[in-house]
Design a protein around this motif. Structure first.
Motif, PDB file in Angstrom:
ATOM      1  N   SER A 108       1.032  11.092   0.337  1.00 38.29           N
ATOM      2  CA  SER A 108       2.004  10.745  -0.522  1.00 38.29           C
ATOM      3  C   SER A 108       2.259   9.556  -0.930  1.00 38.29           C
ATOM      4  N   LYS A 109       3.093   9.195  -2.007  1.00 38.39           N
ATOM      5  CA  LYS A 109       3.011   7.617  -2.487  1.00 38.39           C
ATOM      6  C   LYS A 109       3.420   6.805  -1.562  1.00 38.39           C
ATOM      7  N   TYR A 110       4.514   7.192  -0.526  1.00 43.87           N
ATOM      8  CA  TYR A 110       4.826   6.438   0.423  1.00 43.87           C
ATOM      9  C   TYR A 110       3.844   6.084   1.361  1.00 43.87           C
ATOM     10  N   GLN A 111       3.164   7.254   1.859  1.00 44.74           N
ATOM     11  CA  GLN A 111       2.151   7.178   2.995  1.00 44.74           C
ATOM     12  C   GLN A 111       1.066   6.262   2.529  1.00 44.74           C
ATOM     13  N   ALA A 112       0.743   6.349   1.271  1.00 47.48           N
ATOM     14  CA  ALA A 112      -0.338   5.629   0.826  1.00 47.48           C
ATOM     15  C   ALA A 112       0.136   4.007   0.709  1.00 47.48           C
ATOM     16  N   GLY A 113       1.322   3.947   0.277  1.00 49.89           N
ATOM     17  CA  GLY A 113       1.809   2.575   0.262  1.00 49.89           C
ATOM     18  C   GLY A 113       1.744   1.711   1.589  1.00 49.89           C
ATOM     19  N   VAL A 114       2.278   2.591   2.616  1.00 48.38           N
ATOM     20  CA  VAL A 114       2.515   1.803   3.856  1.00 48.38           C
ATOM     21  C   VAL A 114       1.014   1.745   4.601  1.00 48.38           C
ATOM     22  N   LEU A 115       0.270   2.769   4.479  1.00 44.44           N
ATOM     23  CA  LEU A 115      -0.979   2.977   5.468  1.00 44.44           C
ATOM     24  C   LEU A 115      -1.931   2.400   4.704  1.00 44.44           C
ATOM     25  N   GLY A 116      -2.105   2.220   3.371  1.00 35.36           N
ATOM     26  CA  GLY A 116      -2.833   1.774   2.645  1.00 35.36           C
ATOM     27  C   GLY A 116      -3.003   0.283   2.578  1.00 35.36           C
ATOM     28  N   ILE A 117      -2.173  -0.466   3.208  1.00 31.28           N
ATOM     29  CA  ILE A 117      -2.066  -2.012   3.598  1.00 31.28           C
ATOM     30  C   ILE A 117      -2.533  -2.217   4.890  1.00 31.28           C
ATOM     31  N   LEU A 118      -2.802  -1.022   5.632  1.00 33.23           N
ATOM     32  CA  LEU A 118      -3.768  -1.457   7.007  1.00 33.23           C
ATOM     33  C   LEU A 118      -5.106  -1.874   6.633  1.00 33.23           C
ATOM     34  N   LYS A 119      -5.647  -2.666   7.529  1.00 34.99           N
ATOM     35  CA  LYS A 119      -7.025  -3.298   7.196  1.00 34.99           C
ATOM     36  C   LYS A 119      -8.226  -2.667   8.012  1.00 34.99           C
ATOM     37  N   ASP A 120      -9.232  -2.725   7.207  1.00 39.67           N
ATOM     38  CA  ASP A 120     -10.589  -2.007   7.796  1.00 39.67           C
ATOM     39  C   ASP A 120     -10.700  -3.294   8.915  1.00 39.67           C
ATOM     40  N   ASP A 121     -10.896  -2.812  10.187  1.00 40.77           N
ATOM     41  CA  ASP A 121     -11.487  -4.002  11.216  1.00 40.77           C
ATOM     42  C   ASP A 121     -13.038  -3.973  11.314  1.00 40.77           C
ATOM     43  N   ASP A 122     -13.513  -4.684  10.079  1.00 40.40           N
ATOM     44  CA  ASP A 122     -14.945  -4.683  10.065  1.00 40.40           C
ATOM     45  C   ASP A 122     -15.173  -5.846   9.580  1.00 40.40           C
ATOM     46  N   ALA A 151      -6.934   0.813   0.854  1.00 34.87           N
ATOM     47  CA  ALA A 151      -6.233   1.326  -0.372  1.00 34.87           C
ATOM     48  C   ALA A 151      -6.748   2.495  -1.157  1.00 34.87           C
ATOM     49  N   TYR A 152      -8.074   2.626  -0.746  1.00 33.59           N
ATOM     50  CA  TYR A 152      -8.911   3.856  -1.216  1.00 33.59           C
ATOM     51  C   TYR A 152      -8.236   5.035  -0.750  1.00 33.59           C
ATOM     52  N   ILE A 153      -7.484   5.358   0.250  1.00 30.22           N
ATOM     53  CA  ILE A 153      -6.835   6.498   0.623  1.00 30.22           C
ATOM     54  C   ILE A 153      -5.843   6.966  -0.297  1.00 30.22           C
ATOM     55  N   ASP A 154      -5.596   6.154  -1.408  1.00 31.70           N
ATOM     56  CA  ASP A 154      -4.595   6.729  -2.433  1.00 31.70           C
ATOM     57  C   ASP A 154      -4.994   6.900  -3.748  1.00 31.70           C
ATOM     58  N   LYS A 155      -4.394   7.839  -4.420  1.00 33.98           N
ATOM     59  CA  LYS A 155      -4.815   8.303  -5.816  1.00 33.98           C
ATOM     60  C   LYS A 155      -4.272   7.339  -6.840  1.00 33.98           C
ATOM     61  N   SER A 156      -3.236   6.738  -6.336  1.00 36.14           N
ATOM     62  CA  SER A 156      -2.247   6.145  -7.295  1.00 36.14           C
ATOM     63  C   SER A 156      -2.624   4.753  -7.839  1.00 36.14           C
ATOM     64  N   GLU A 157      -2.797   4.860  -9.230  1.00 37.44           N
ATOM     65  CA  GLU A 157      -3.533   3.340  -9.734  1.00 37.44           C
ATOM     66  C   GLU A 157      -2.411   2.377  -9.253  1.00 37.44           C
ATOM     67  N   ASN A 158      -1.076   2.660  -9.438  1.00 39.73           N
ATOM     68  CA  ASN A 158      -0.375   1.226  -9.448  1.00 39.73           C
ATOM     69  C   ASN A 158      -0.536   0.701  -7.973  1.00 39.73           C
ATOM     70  N   ILE A 159      -0.625   1.569  -7.074  1.00 37.16           N
ATOM     71  CA  ILE A 159      -0.635   1.056  -5.564  1.00 37.16           C
ATOM     72  C   ILE A 159      -2.112   0.301  -5.197  1.00 37.16           C
ATOM     73  N   VAL A 160      -3.095   1.193  -6.056  1.00 39.50           N
ATOM     74  CA  VAL A 160      -4.370   0.583  -5.581  1.00 39.50           C
ATOM     75  C   VAL A 160      -4.613  -0.878  -6.444  1.00 39.50           C
ATOM     76  N   GLU A 161      -4.075  -1.101  -7.369  1.00 42.87           N
ATOM     77  CA  GLU A 161      -4.148  -2.209  -8.153  1.00 42.87           C
ATOM     78  C   GLU A 161      -3.255  -3.305  -7.566  1.00 42.87           C
ATOM     79  N   LYS A 162      -2.065  -3.007  -6.945  1.00 44.53           N
ATOM     80  CA  LYS A 162      -1.210  -4.038  -6.159  1.00 44.53           C
ATOM     81  C   LYS A 162      -1.927  -4.567  -4.859  1.00 44.53           C
ATOM     82  N   LEU A 163      -3.013  -3.720  -4.330  1.00 42.94           N
ATOM     83  CA  LEU A 163      -3.648  -4.057  -3.022  1.00 42.94           C
ATOM     84  C   LEU A 163      -4.864  -4.741  -3.276  1.00 42.94           C
ATOM     85  N   LYS A 164      -5.515  -4.789  -4.596  1.00 44.01           N
ATOM     86  CA  LYS A 164      -6.896  -5.221  -4.680  1.00 44.01           C
ATOM     87  C   LYS A 164      -6.891  -6.659  -4.246  1.00 44.01           C
TER      88      LYS A 164
END
Length: 348
Positions: A312-326, A335-348
């Motif tokens: 969901s938009k909320y789930q993507a918003g809070v979990l998409g800001i987790l960081k890949d430990d790599d 951020a790639y877990i989300d389909k919403s362009e506005n959230i992906v753009e915000k996190l890039k």
């Protein structure tokens, strides 16, 4: 800051049921296969072990092995003369340079290379197998660190014995190619210890590498296409994750006890997100034990699958800001877990 209650709700309603379903299956496999115990590998096995112990506090011989692919590669060098075999332990990066290759085994500063070898020389993963420069580098590295590799091999064997592991033990790891199990089977030479992999899913690569010594939780529950979501599920790893440094090596203290050496861990900004989601998952497990509510494994798995594929938009918003430990990606956002362009753009 993300709302604690909403994060705990993700853990309670999605992650918790999924891990409980998996732990119920682990317990069944332990009995069906007459396993002497279950070993959870750090760091992905952290939350799974915690919830398993909530569900089955009476179970004995439950272990937590501090290990990592990096900590296993060096002792593996002691028993692996073949460059081709060693390549099987490396992640399939798009390309490798000499520096990356050596650092996957040991600190490059420990190695002296001929002056004509450029540490920035790079090839694709597909070219590694036939590349003569990398073959020669493996020989140089192995010759220079063999004594250290032998010592790490001895320490790792003693560490496993020290934990009390014995018999045929179920191995829990969030893994695509069963690399850690493969390496442990090559390195551990204790006669009464063997491993049986207990994975979220299985695939032909893993089965071939470990001679079919594995079972899959989800093979009968989801399609092969959907299981790929878990194979590439960095989000799943992060939510199951123990927030500590990765295991780098093993050392012997003054009392003769083998102690895992962990990397320095700088607490990331997103640690509270992980802790809150994990806390919600624990609360679900405790509630399930107390009330023994009806439980549908298929629903639990599909909820997790839905989170990974269509958050969901909320789930993507809070979990998409987790960081890949790599380290290669410098902790990039998920951020790639989300389909919403506005959230992906915000996190890039």
């Amino acid at each position: 800051m993300c709302d604690k209650i909403q994060l705990e709700n993700i853990g309670y309603s999605v992650l918790g049921p999924f891990v409980v379903a998996y732990c119920k299956w682990l317990h069944e496999q332990k009995n069906i296969l007459s396993l002497s115990g279950i070993a959870f590998l750090s760091r992905d096995g952290f939350l799974i072990k915690a919830i398993y112990e909530i569900l089955y506090p009476e179970d004995k011989n439950i272990y937590y092995i501090r290990v990592s692919r990096k900590a296993l590669r060096l002792p593996y060098v002691a028993v692996c003369e073949s460059y081709e075999e060693f390549l099987k332990t490396l992640p399939p990066f798009r390309d490798y340079c000499i520096k990356d290759f050596i650092n996957a085994i040991c600190d490059i500063n420990e190695i002296v290379l001929p002056v004509d070898i450029d540490i920035n020389y790079k090839v694709s993963t597909l070219e590694l197998l036939s590349d003569e420069v990398f073959k020669n580098v493996y020989r140089y590295v192995r010759n220079q660190i063999i004594a250290k590799a032998d010592k790490q091999c001895k320490y790792l064997n003693n560490y496993i014995i020290q934990l009390g592991i014995h018999g045929r033990v179920g191995l829990v790891d969030h893994s695509y190619k069963a690399t850690s199990q493969y390496l442990l089977e090559k390195i551990i030479n204790v006669s009464d210890i063997s491993f049986w992999g207990l994975y979220f899913y299985t695939n032909d690569i893993a089965e071939f590498r470990i001679d079919g010594n594995m079972s899959s939780f989800m093979n009968s529950l989801v399609s092969k296409r959907n299981s790929v979501v878990f194979e590439k599920g960095i989000l799943t790893e992060r939510l199951l994750f123990e927030t500590c440094g990765t295991t780098l090596a093993y050392e012997e203290n003054d009392s003769g006890i083998i102690v895992p050496v962990l990397a320095t861990y700088l607490q990331p900004d997103d640690m509270e997100i992980i802790k809150n989601v994990q806390n919600g998952a624990r609360l679900f497990a405790q509630s399930y034990c107390e009330h023994q509510n009806s439980f549908d494994t298929n629903i639990a798995v599909n909820k997790m699958l839905r989170l990974l594929r269509y958050p969901s938009k909320y789930q993507a918003g809070v979990l998409g800001i987790l960081k890949d430990d790599d380290l290669r990606t410098k902790a990039s956002f998920l951020a790639y877990i989300d389909k919403s362009e506005n959230i992906v753009e915000k996190l890039k």
